[in-house]
Design an enzyme around this catalytic site. Sequence first.
Site, short mmCIF file in Angstrom:
data_model
loop_
_atom_site.label_atom_id
_atom_site.label_comp_id
_atom_site.label_asym_id
_atom_site.label_seq_id
_atom_site.Cartn_x
_atom_site.Cartn_y
_atom_site.Cartn_z
NE ARG A 191 63.39 -0.49 34.61
CZ ARG A 191 64.62 -0.63 33.96
NH1 ARG A 191 65.94 -0.08 33.90
NH2 ARG A 191 64.01 -1.69 32.89
NE ARG A 194 54.94 -13.65 17.57
CZ ARG A 194 56.47 -13.77 18.43
NH1 ARG A 194 55.87 -14.97 19.65
NH2 ARG A 194 57.08 -12.62 18.58
CB CYS A 235 63.23 -15.82 17.09
SG CYS A 235 63.36 -16.99 18.73
CG HIS A 247 66.73 -19.78 17.77
ND1 HIS A 247 67.74 -19.54 18.66
CD2 HIS A 247 66.05 -18.81 18.02
CE1 HIS A 247 67.44 -18.93 19.33
NE2 HIS A 247 66.36 -18.45 19.06
#
Lengths: 354, 354
Positions: B42, B102, B132, B258
């Site tokens: 796309r 992970r 993160c 964060h």
Amino acid sequence: MTHSRPSLAVVGATGVIGGVMLQILSQHADVWGDVKLISSPRSAGRKLVVRGAETEVLALDEDVFDDVDVALFLVPDEVSARWGPLAASKGTVVVDDSAAFRMDDDVPLVVPEINPHAARLRPRGIVASPHCTTLSLIVAVGALHAEFGLRELIVSSYQAVSGAGREGVAALRGELSLVAGTELGTHPGDVRRAVGDGAASPFAAPVALNVVPWAGTDAGDGWSSEEIAIREECRKILDLPSLRVTATCVYVPVVATHSMSVHARFENEVAVDRAHEILATAPGVVLFDNPGTGDFPTPSDVVGTDPTWVGRVRQSMDDPRALDMFICGDNLRKGAALNVAQIAESVAAEFPRT
Amino acid sequence: MTHSRPSLAVVGATGVIGGVMLQILSQHADVWGDVKLISSPRSAGRKLVVRGAETEVLALDEDVFDDVDVALFLVPDEVSARWGPLAASKGTVVVDDSAAFRMDDDVPLVVPEINPHAARLRPRGIVASPHCTTLSLIVAVGALHAEFGLRELIVSSYQAVSGAGREGVAALRGELSLVAGTELGTHPGDVRRAVGDGAASPFAAPVALNVVPWAGTDAGDGWSSEEIAIREECRKILDLPSLRVTATCVYVPVVATHSMSVHARFENEVAVDRAHEILATAPGVVLFDNPGTGDFPTPSDVVGTDPTWVGRVRQSMDDPRALDMFICGDNLRKGAALNVAQIAESVAAEFPRT
């Protein structure tokens, strides 16, 4: 003292918490005789409505407590420190919302859901109400303590800016008006540049699009005064002088309602089902805990309500004696005016009906 | 593979993290030969600038990895799960930012400041980069672990809405435009009414003027998937399979960066002075810790920077083996693109210069 019902004075009636108190006095079952509204001389003469009646605000002076049975002090620490003992010396029972007397050994620190008995023993004629963060925390944790035996609390707060008074709310609203609708927030320093040097803010950094990990004054060794207050107040209210308490206090861009992430370690193993039962029936607590369907407390749900809301209750995966939970409480309701009103109502019950 | 320098592919080049990756590739010392930019069909055909050269984005297909030495996957889990092993089967080393691999025992989970050696042993030809929140946390905590021996982490997050992607940022900006400049936030439900039913938001509650204690999906027993991820990833990266980890993940109205309130308990007694020395010299860490003069990290200071910033470091008053601290890291830099780039650069160093 010959009234059929005790007389009341609201000191600080024109402030933010005073305003909430007047609402509460109009809503609760009325246990009071005369109600005097008192403020600094600067605000005296204004007329406010309490219990449906327009009432003129009187200036704080030495004679104003002469016929007052119970006085609610909703004023800064230094005003309470000066005028509270004076009122008490006239026989008035002082219920104080400030920090001036909270850690005084001769002043009980009272949360009616947890240690109502403590309000009756008041050598100085003064009863203190805890800091707003302590209050939301202790109502829930105290209920669990009664069953499981609390040993340690590790608390991180998400504190509303109204905890820093009108200036805190003004700072957030002013900063938001500068950053809302902009693309700010993803580049270094842009929020700080947009909101200026913070001269008009009680916070040490921007609070819009930000979080500020500092509340109160420097208490030494890296701690802020509000972090120390949570530790000392929890120990005093629960009568656990060696309770381990570690708090990290952080302001977030929320107007009203403090939230807390709480890790609570108990003497005995805790089951979430039993913790749910305790919290669901504890006075002053609402259990709202089904995260899979979006049921957990947030400030936008809790603001304006009286109870402490508890959700996200889970047993720690690595310690069967520990519970983790998320707690929200309106810092202007239970966190301030409501607890003072509850203490005062328990004191009023001591007065003989004549 | 006869290039003088290894060739690179950036899969997901047109996304948010892809955009940050193109910046990083233009800024870092250039270790790469050809660089291919790849996206879904796309977005293919667009032209993006990397290393100063306009480059056409290619569509992801089976042949695109034929002459690629290292491929960075910055795409959703399901795209990585399908295309990562296919690229690896062609001999391409895959560095994956998604959650797909992970916790795979045959895929190392790497933070170059902490466990760089792990990237060299990759049975499936895939190296994973952590979530993160884990990344910002582990860079600081891992440095302290090396000296003091980590035993337990209790973490409460203050997560930026960009952690939920473009939709998260759009939800916050849209909601802020409705509530900024209003008096909303002090009455029950008014923020929720103003922002609607949240149909256009990835969050389960309003995030403007609010905090939302839920991130990810329902992982059972009351835990969210991101809370479980922090626990499992910290254990794997530090090679401490019995490390005690409890996380509470909370979204706050911050765009990027964060933050975390961290209570870390170690095997040995910790001194704040020594912790300061370690953090001040640890790779990837900035120590910013003098709260009395307003020196503590906040997202508005940290956004757009590479390191993990640490402040509010203090020894727990009730446990000499525990440190409390406040950590901030840009979730789009170190929290995603930067760590992937660092892993890839360490892999590039394995290729012989011909």
